[in-house]
Design a protein around this motif. Structure first.
Motif, PDB file in Angstrom:
ATOM      1  N   LYS A   1       0.816  -1.221   0.000  1.00  0.00           N
ATOM      2  CA  LYS A   1       0.000   0.000   0.000  1.00  0.00           C
ATOM      3  C   LYS A   1       0.853   1.277   0.000  1.00  0.00           C
ATOM      4  CE  LYS A   1      -4.160  -2.000   2.112  1.00  0.00           C
ATOM      5  NZ  LYS A   1      -3.741  -3.403   2.047  1.00  0.00           N
TER       6      LYS A   1
ATOM      7  N   GLU B   1      -5.269   4.003  -3.724  1.00  0.00           N
ATOM      8  CA  GLU B   1      -5.974   3.795  -2.451  1.00  0.00           C
ATOM      9  C   GLU B   1      -7.481   3.791  -2.661  1.00  0.00           C
ATOM     10  OE1 GLU B   1      -6.141   5.639   2.100  1.00  0.00           O
ATOM     11  OE2 GLU B   1      -5.038   6.693   0.522  1.00  0.00           O
ATOM     12  N   THR B   2      -7.976   4.733  -3.450  1.00  0.00           N
ATOM     13  CA  THR B   2      -9.414   4.819  -3.715  1.00  0.00           C
ATOM     14  C   THR B   2      -9.918   3.574  -4.423  1.00  0.00           C
ATOM     15  OG1 THR B   2      -9.300   7.230  -3.846  1.00  0.00           O
ATOM     16  CG2 THR B   2     -11.192   6.172  -4.893  1.00  0.00           C
TER      17      THR B   2
ATOM     18  N   ASN C   1      -8.464   0.582  -4.544  1.00  0.00           N
ATOM     19  CA  ASN C   1      -8.320  -0.594  -3.685  1.00  0.00           C
ATOM     20  C   ASN C   1      -9.447  -0.675  -2.661  1.00  0.00           C
ATOM     21  OD1 ASN C   1      -6.579  -2.901  -2.766  1.00  0.00           O
ATOM     22  ND2 ASN C   1      -6.499  -1.689  -0.894  1.00  0.00           N
ATOM     23  N   ASN C   2      -9.853   0.455  -2.135  1.00  0.00           N
ATOM     24  CA  ASN C   2     -10.898   0.491  -1.106  1.00  0.00           C
ATOM     25  C   ASN C   2     -12.308   0.566  -1.686  1.00  0.00           C
ATOM     26  OD1 ASN C   2      -8.876   0.463   0.842  1.00  0.00           O
ATOM     27  ND2 ASN C   2      -8.845   2.693   1.052  1.00  0.00           N
TER      28      ASN C   2
ATOM     29  N   GLU D   1     -13.837   2.989  -3.136  1.00  0.00           N
ATOM     30  CA  GLU D   1     -14.465   4.228  -2.688  1.00  0.00           C
ATOM     31  C   GLU D   1     -14.807   5.109  -3.880  1.00  0.00           C
ATOM     32  OE1 GLU D   1     -11.975   4.559   1.548  1.00  0.00           O
ATOM     33  OE2 GLU D   1     -11.329   5.695  -0.210  1.00  0.00           O
TER      34      GLU D   1
END
Length: 389
Positions: free
Chosen positions: A10, A373-374, A376-377, A379
């Protein structure tokens, strides 16, 4: 030049790295005009792929303009607009000669590492670990393309980048997955995973003559896309039992063709799903094969299971007995992208499909770490990220 680089779990950063140069006379240098984050990049982001090193340049879905060619490159010229396939293939070995480009014998300089892990080495891949060649990826301002006469496809029309970019991976991957499924008239096709590869598998299933397509996921915006753009019936596995629903939809026979477009990071439900997660986190299991198990259970007797979803090493408790006793055919593999470039480009140019429908976010390269990050999550309704260097 600027590039997205890997620094551990990450941890993706924008770094200045050396601009690539011609190494071999068959190389070309591409100035990237568009590049994307792929679902399989998340396997690297979450540190499941062996062979990554700090500072590796990520990305395997690029396109751009040729700015330099080696002395032996014949098909490309400076100024050509090209899409670059994620598979690196020599074009001259036995596998390339039989159009199995992702199994190239010559493009992985670290073939011995892969051979020890797998028995044989597949092709080298852009931005996808040193086990598969250690090639710098395309989430950067420039990219060195080996075997340049074999890989890139020229785009001579004025079609926007967003419509042709996905020839680099996800459109051919979804298409080959459906080709591997051996669809016949009146077949029901079940697709697990409504990420970008799953979306193109759904689109391709209709192209191959499916009678019914069922999309399985838990993310509402993905299911909505599968329904709206793919005309698929949908199952949210968090709200209903997949096996029971598929049996109801097929009169108890089960879907004829099942496609696992999820791979190693499948989210299972119940005790098995929790157990897989814990085993993987404790390094007692490499892959989470929930979808494989479920697809084997659901697929009709004598049916076909196609697996474009990436698996990395070992999977626990895959029900091989049911697989054998139900006489299922299984087809897998990284995509032989070069085989599909011209036919699928023609479908885009003819207006049969506009692949840009999967794009949810368009950003600059400097926004890459945040978008990893977005994505992966899951979101901000993030389905597909395209970046412009």
């Amino acid at each position: 030049m600027k590039a997205l680089t890997w620094h551990g779990e990450k941890d993706v950063r924008v770094n200045e790295v050396p601009r690539p140069e011609i190494v071999n006379p068959t190389d070309a240098i591409i100035e990237i005009t568009a590049t994307a984050i792929c679902g399989s990049d998340l396997h690297l982001y979450n540190d499941y792929m062996p062979g990554m090193r700090e500072g590796d340049v990520l990305g395997h879905e690029p396109m751009g303009e040729v700015v330099e060619v080696g002395s032996e490159v014949e098909r490309l010229q400076v100024g050509d607009r090209v899409v670059v396939p994620f598979t690196i293939s020599c074009g001259s070995c036995w596998f390339c000669g039989n159009e199995m480009f992702s199994l190239c014998d010559n493009s992985n300089p670290n073939a011995e590492l892969a051979r020890k892990a797998m028995g044989h080495s597949p092709a080298g891949l852009f931005g996808f670990s040193h086990m598969l060649g250690g090639y710098a990826g395309g989430q950067a301002e420039y990219l060195r393309v080996p075997y340049a006469d074999v890989g890139p496809v020229k785009v001579d029309s004025d079609i926007p980048d967003e419509q042709v970019l996905f020839l680099s991976d996800i459109f051919p991957t979804g298409y080959m997955a459906v080709e591997n499924a051996d669809i016949e008239a009146e077949d029901t096709v079940a697709v697990w995973g409504c990420g970008p590869v799953g979306q193109f598998a759904i689109q391709s299933a209709w192209m191959f003559g499916a009678n019914q397509v069922v999309a399985i996921d838990r993310v509402p915006e993905r299911l909505e896309m599968a329904s709206h753009h793919g005309d698929a019936e949908t199952i949210n596995f968090e709200h209903e039992d997949v096996y029971d629903r598929l049996m109801e939809m097929t009169g108890g026979r089960g879907p004829d063709r099942c496609i696992d477009a999820v791979g190693t990071e499948a989210h299972g439900t119940g005790l098995k799903g929790v157990t897989d997660q814990l085993k993987q986190e404790a390094m007692l299991e490499d892959d989470r094969p929930h979808v494989l198990r479920e697809a084997i259970k659901c697929c009709r007797k004598g049916g076909t299971l196609s697996v474009p979803g990436v698996y990395i090493r070992q999977s626990d408790n895959v029900p091989f007995g049911p697989l054998m006793n139900k006489a299922l055919t299984v087809k897998t593999g990284q995509t032989h992208v070069q085989r599909y470039l011209n036919p699928l480009l023609e479908k885009i140019e003819d207006g049969e499909i506009d692949p840009s429908f999967v794009i949810s976010h368009q950003v600059g390269l400097e926004d890459g770490p945040e978008m990893y990050e977005t994505f992966n999550n899951k979101e901000d309704d993030c389905i597909k990220v395209v970046m412009t260097p």
